[in-house]
Design an enzyme around this catalytic site. Sequence first.
Site, PDB file in Angstrom:
ATOM      1  N   ARG A  16       0.826  -1.216   0.000  1.00  0.00           N
ATOM      2  CA  ARG A  16       0.000   0.000   0.000  1.00  0.00           C
ATOM      3  C   ARG A  16       0.855   1.258   0.000  1.00  0.00           C
ATOM      4  O   ARG A  16       0.949   1.979  -0.988  1.00  0.00           O
ATOM      5  CB  ARG A  16      -0.951   0.009   1.200  1.00  0.00           C
ATOM      6  CG  ARG A  16      -2.095   1.042   1.102  1.00  0.00           C
ATOM      7  CD  ARG A  16      -1.721   2.474   1.429  1.00  0.00           C
ATOM      8  NE  ARG A  16      -1.256   2.665   2.798  1.00  0.00           N
ATOM      9  CZ  ARG A  16      -0.840   3.835   3.260  1.00  0.00           C
ATOM     10  NH1 ARG A  16      -0.799   4.910   2.474  1.00  0.00           N
ATOM     11  NH2 ARG A  16      -0.398   3.941   4.506  1.00  0.00           N
ATOM     12  N   ASP A  17       1.516   1.549   1.097  1.00  0.00           N
ATOM     13  CA  ASP A  17       2.261   2.801   1.208  1.00  0.00           C
ATOM     14  C   ASP A  17       3.419   2.843   0.223  1.00  0.00           C
ATOM     15  O   ASP A  17       3.814   3.923  -0.235  1.00  0.00           O
ATOM     16  CB  ASP A  17       2.783   2.965   2.643  1.00  0.00           C
ATOM     17  CG  ASP A  17       3.330   4.354   2.907  1.00  0.00           C
ATOM     18  OD1 ASP A  17       2.818   5.317   2.314  1.00  0.00           O
ATOM     19  OD2 ASP A  17       4.281   4.477   3.693  1.00  0.00           O
ATOM     20  N   HIS A 208       7.348   4.309  12.054  1.00  0.00           N
ATOM     21  CA  HIS A 208       7.191   4.290  10.596  1.00  0.00           C
ATOM     22  C   HIS A 208       8.148   5.334  10.017  1.00  0.00           C
ATOM     23  O   HIS A 208       7.761   6.476   9.745  1.00  0.00           O
ATOM     24  CB  HIS A 208       5.735   4.621  10.241  1.00  0.00           C
ATOM     25  CG  HIS A 208       5.407   4.509   8.782  1.00  0.00           C
ATOM     26  ND1 HIS A 208       4.501   3.606   8.297  1.00  0.00           N
ATOM     27  CD2 HIS A 208       5.842   5.201   7.708  1.00  0.00           C
ATOM     28  CE1 HIS A 208       4.396   3.745   6.979  1.00  0.00           C
ATOM     29  NE2 HIS A 208       5.205   4.721   6.609  1.00  0.00           N
ATOM     30  N   HIS A 210      11.000   6.856   7.316  1.00  0.00           N
ATOM     31  CA  HIS A 210      11.458   6.857   5.926  1.00  0.00           C
ATOM     32  C   HIS A 210      12.968   7.082   5.889  1.00  0.00           C
ATOM     33  O   HIS A 210      13.547   7.677   6.800  1.00  0.00           O
ATOM     34  CB  HIS A 210      10.722   7.938   5.132  1.00  0.00           C
ATOM     35  CG  HIS A 210       9.308   7.565   4.789  1.00  0.00           C
ATOM     36  ND1 HIS A 210       8.665   8.012   3.666  1.00  0.00           N
ATOM     37  CD2 HIS A 210       8.420   6.754   5.419  1.00  0.00           C
ATOM     38  CE1 HIS A 210       7.444   7.514   3.615  1.00  0.00           C
ATOM     39  NE2 HIS A 210       7.265   6.748   4.676  1.00  0.00           N
ATOM     40  N   CYS A 241      10.236   9.067  -1.834  1.00  0.00           N
ATOM     41  CA  CYS A 241       9.736  10.187  -1.038  1.00  0.00           C
ATOM     42  C   CYS A 241       9.164  11.231  -1.991  1.00  0.00           C
ATOM     43  O   CYS A 241       9.905  11.782  -2.807  1.00  0.00           O
ATOM     44  CB  CYS A 241      10.850  10.802  -0.184  1.00  0.00           C
ATOM     45  SG  CYS A 241      10.297  12.247   0.764  1.00  0.00           S
ATOM     46  N   ASN A 250      10.125   4.500   2.235  1.00  0.00           N
ATOM     47  CA  ASN A 250      10.049   3.656   3.424  1.00  0.00           C
ATOM     48  C   ASN A 250      11.344   2.882   3.648  1.00  0.00           C
ATOM     49  O   ASN A 250      11.995   2.451   2.698  1.00  0.00           O
ATOM     50  CB  ASN A 250       8.915   2.642   3.248  1.00  0.00           C
ATOM     51  CG  ASN A 250       7.553   3.287   3.190  1.00  0.00           C
ATOM     52  OD1 ASN A 250       7.020   3.711   4.206  1.00  0.00           O
ATOM     53  ND2 ASN A 250       6.984   3.371   2.001  1.00  0.00           N
TER      54      ASN A 250
END
Length: 290
Positions: A16-17, A208, A210, A241, A250
């Site tokens: 997803r992300d 979470h 990055h 990003c 991520n």
Amino acid sequence: MSPLPSRVRIVEVGPRDGLQNEPVTVPTAVKVELIERLLAAGLTAIEVGSFVSARWVPQMADTAAVLARLPPNPAGRYAVLVPNLRGFEAAKEAGAGEVAVFASASEAFSRANINCSIAESLERFRPVAQAARAAGIPLRGYVSCVLGCPYEGTVTPEAVADVARRLAEMGCYEVSLGDTIGAGMPDTARACIAAVAETIPRERIALHFHDTRGLALANLRACLDLGVSVIDAAVAGLGGCPYAKGAPGNVATEAVVAELDRLGIASGIDPGRLAEAGRFITGALGRVPE
């Protein structure tokens, strides 16, 4: 300060992300095979898509089809992101095992990203939380820009803690704290997590981070002795990003698993099968594996 956790639960957010920030739309069959490979590697908490407007996020338009084709997840559940009650109803109908909502710790980012204030976004999530509770579907919360905002710069730990607290009070069993632009340093990451841990239990916090500046692992290490034992990561570092062209997004699940192993912390993930999943999706995207 607590001892390092003996075990960390990894939440895989790549499907997803990660994929929603890739420039190409991945076919449904490829997404399903990726998720099956992640399951085979031992990942049980997997975010597989979102029920947001296909106009704004076309990469996630097939989330219901993905859920329909996935095998049962006997040791965990498949999660999806929902922006509002309409999205929740679609997720419930599609058989999602968990839903997540997304707020920001930055007023400027909230207005730019979802066209409303933080307070308005939280009110939008309240009926989602009520419906999830009534349906017995677990609700997770995300807070973005916890270590910096592309529009307003510094975000205070107190601001992050306030949003996290309100999400937890709303019914989120876990709150994932996102360094959306990868602006954090080990000291700022630690200060942020410590502040949030004053308002909600540490076992309800997820990290979470990055890897925009290559500091995600260092930032994670700086927080692991604060009693936090959940980390979000994306296979093959999917995502990029959106605020730093060409930069990583991520933190890669492979890198997190390797670092946990180095620290003597169990994750339950098979590194070999995880690497195979990474090679599969990078091949599908036409990317050279790092």
